[in-house]
Design a protein around this motif. Structure first.
Motif, PDB file in Angstrom:
ATOM      1  N   THR A  73       0.834  -1.203   0.000  1.00  0.00           N
ATOM      2  CA  THR A  73       0.000   0.000   0.000  1.00  0.00           C
ATOM      3  C   THR A  73       0.870   1.255   0.000  1.00  0.00           C
ATOM      4  OG1 THR A  73      -1.778  -1.174   1.127  1.00  0.00           O
ATOM      5  CG2 THR A  73      -1.801   1.232   1.300  1.00  0.00           C
ATOM      6  N   SER A 199       5.398  -6.376  -1.948  1.00  0.00           N
ATOM      7  CA  SER A 199       5.012  -6.552  -0.554  1.00  0.00           C
ATOM      8  C   SER A 199       5.429  -7.938  -0.086  1.00  0.00           C
ATOM      9  CB  SER A 199       3.494  -6.403  -0.447  1.00  0.00           C
ATOM     10  OG  SER A 199       3.074  -6.716   0.849  1.00  0.00           O
ATOM     11  N   LYS A 202       3.145 -11.316   0.549  1.00  0.00           N
ATOM     12  CA  LYS A 202       2.531 -12.051  -0.566  1.00  0.00           C
ATOM     13  C   LYS A 202       3.483 -13.106  -1.117  1.00  0.00           C
ATOM     14  CE  LYS A 202      -0.985  -9.073  -0.645  1.00  0.00           C
ATOM     15  NZ  LYS A 202      -2.384  -9.356  -0.374  1.00  0.00           N
TER      16      LYS A 202
HETATM   17  N1  PLP Z   1      -1.474  -4.338  -4.504  1.00  0.00           N
HETATM   18  C1  PLP Z   1      -2.023  -5.522  -4.728  1.00  0.00           C
HETATM   19  C2  PLP Z   1      -2.188  -6.012  -6.134  1.00  0.00           C
HETATM   20  C3  PLP Z   1      -2.441  -6.319  -3.649  1.00  0.00           C
HETATM   21  O1  PLP Z   1      -2.984  -7.515  -3.886  1.00  0.00           O
HETATM   22  C4  PLP Z   1      -2.269  -5.828  -2.331  1.00  0.00           C
HETATM   23  C5  PLP Z   1      -2.768  -6.605  -1.186  1.00  0.00           C
HETATM   24  O2  PLP Z   1      -3.741  -7.330  -1.265  1.00  0.00           O
HETATM   25  C6  PLP Z   1      -1.671  -4.569  -2.158  1.00  0.00           C
HETATM   26  C7  PLP Z   1      -1.286  -3.849  -3.263  1.00  0.00           C
HETATM   27  C8  PLP Z   1      -1.429  -3.997  -0.798  1.00  0.00           C
HETATM   28  O3  PLP Z   1      -0.326  -4.630  -0.190  1.00  0.00           O
HETATM   29  P1  PLP Z   1      -0.101  -4.592   1.396  1.00  0.00           P
HETATM   30  O4  PLP Z   1      -1.059  -5.595   1.975  1.00  0.00           O
HETATM   31  O5  PLP Z   1       1.317  -5.011   1.591  1.00  0.00           O
HETATM   32  O6  PLP Z   1      -0.351  -3.210   1.845  1.00  0.00           O
END
Ligand code: PLP
Length: 374
Positions: A73, A199, A202
């Protein structure tokens, strides 16, 4: 309640055991602040430098092109706002209608500050086309931000092709690679991107840590102001354990990329074959080329949320459209963008398989779905 089958790996993944073990030392023994000048901080500082080099190596980047953040994010927000705020002469942003809320809401925020944003439509598989980008791009476009792999339907976008168009107009290219890194090969040079988000949680790393790749020479304004960490680009005391864990997890996943993908794709095929054998009325969303294990299924006339809860009672964790959207009972923006009809869209679940899932898991998911739906 005990969850016997975890099939929501696009929401988060299990922490790699080796990553967990590598992290401990930086939490309970070598807990020095990596930015301090004394000897006690030298080891954490060195550990961060080593992690940066490992991560850079995994995506064909240089260590100084990697900036640590608190996750996907923040990386997405930085890419969008940091490019908008860094060039007063080029203000327009182009993204797609199927991006993660981290990108979409960052774009909506900068729209309120006077930056024009275009949200490109996609086709029925969720693909952004080169011709669509050509229709919207101008020489005033500062950034084109298109995700590498979609979190809800798995579609992998033709980033390199889109980058050619963007660069011809002098625009920067950002890709949200959060659902791709550690699952498909990611090479920043082959993709031809200037900025890329990732991130750790994941790809079997810890939660609350990620990175932004910024190609050398690319001007992106910092958005987290404070101390001079990360060469003045991202303030805040470094999350040493998180950074070390992220590097170990990424290295391990990249080393086994093909092996894991082959295993996961064979499980996908088993699941689809079982659904077909039982004659369930469903469509599978997304493109043929998708992130391994991301299976978006829309069952005609079903209630996706109800399905999720029934599966949960049977010990199976899946998600509706997207985990980040699970409180929202409306049809997801992604399913709307691909033009899925309401009677299918309302009955959508996302099964996301990971390297730890087994053939037995998949048979149980298929038989449970049949029990509920037939
Ligand atoms: N972008 C995508 C494509 C995601 O799937 C996610 C999380 O689900 C994020 C950004 C956000 O990542 P984070 O959970 O590390 O903030």
């Amino acid at each position: 309640m005990k969850h016997e089958i975890y099939a929501d790996n696009a929401a988060t993944t299990k922490l790699d055991k080796e990553a967990f073990e590598a992290m401990l030392r930086w939490l309970n023994e070598e807990y020095g602040n990596a930015s301090q000048p004394y000897a006690f901080s030298r080891k954490p500082k060195k550990a961060i430098a080593e992690a940066r080099a490992v991560i850079a190596g995994c995506i064909n980047a240089e260590p100084e092109e990697i900036f640590f953040t608190s996750g996907g994010t923040e990386s997405d927000n930085w890419a969008i706002k940091g490019s908008a705020f860094s060039n007063p002469d080029k203000k327009a942003i182009i993204t797609s209608q199927i991006e993660h809320p981290a990108v979409l809401n960052a774009c909506r925020r900068i729209e309120t500050l006077g930056y024009p944003v275009a949200y490109l439509p996609v086709d029925s598989e969720g693909l952004v086309s080169r011709s669509m980008l050509e229709r919207f791009i101008t020489d005033n476009t500062r950034l084109v931000s298109i995700m590498l792999a979609n979190n809800e339907i798995g579609t992998i976008e033709p980033i390199c092709e889109l980058a050619t168009v963007a660069h011809r107009h002098g625009a920067l290219v950002h890709t949200d690679a959060v659902q791709a890194i550690g699952h498909i090969p990611v090479d920043v040079k082959a993709l031809d991107v200037d900025v890329l988000s990732a991130s750790a949680h994941k790809f079997n790393g810890p939660k609350g840590v990620g990175f932004l790749y910024i190609k050398k020479g690319t001007v992106i304004a910092p958005i987290v102001d404070g101390g001079s960490q990360e060469r003045g680009m991202r303030a805040g005391t470094e999350n040493v354990a998180g950074i070390v864990g992220m590097a170990v997890a990424l290295k391990n996943n990249c080393e086994k990329l093909d092996e894991n993908a082959a295993h996961i794709i064979s499980l996908e095929k088993k699941l689809i074959a079982a659904l077909d054998e039982n004659g369930l009325d469903y469509v599978r969303n997304g493109a043929q080329y998708h992130s391994p294990g991301n299976i978006s299924l829309s069952f005609k006339g079903a209630d996706g949320e109800g399905l999720l809860h029934r599966l949960d009672l049977m010990g199976i964790s899946v998600s509706t459209g997207s985990a980040c959207d699970s409180h929202n009972t409306q049809i997801s923006h992604v399913l709307k963008a691909i033009g899925l009809s309401r009677e299918y869209a309302e009955g959508t679940i996302r099964v996301s398989l990971g390297k730890d899932n087994t053939a037995e898991d998949v048979s149980k998911i298929a038989s449970s779905l049949c029990k509920i739906l037939l």
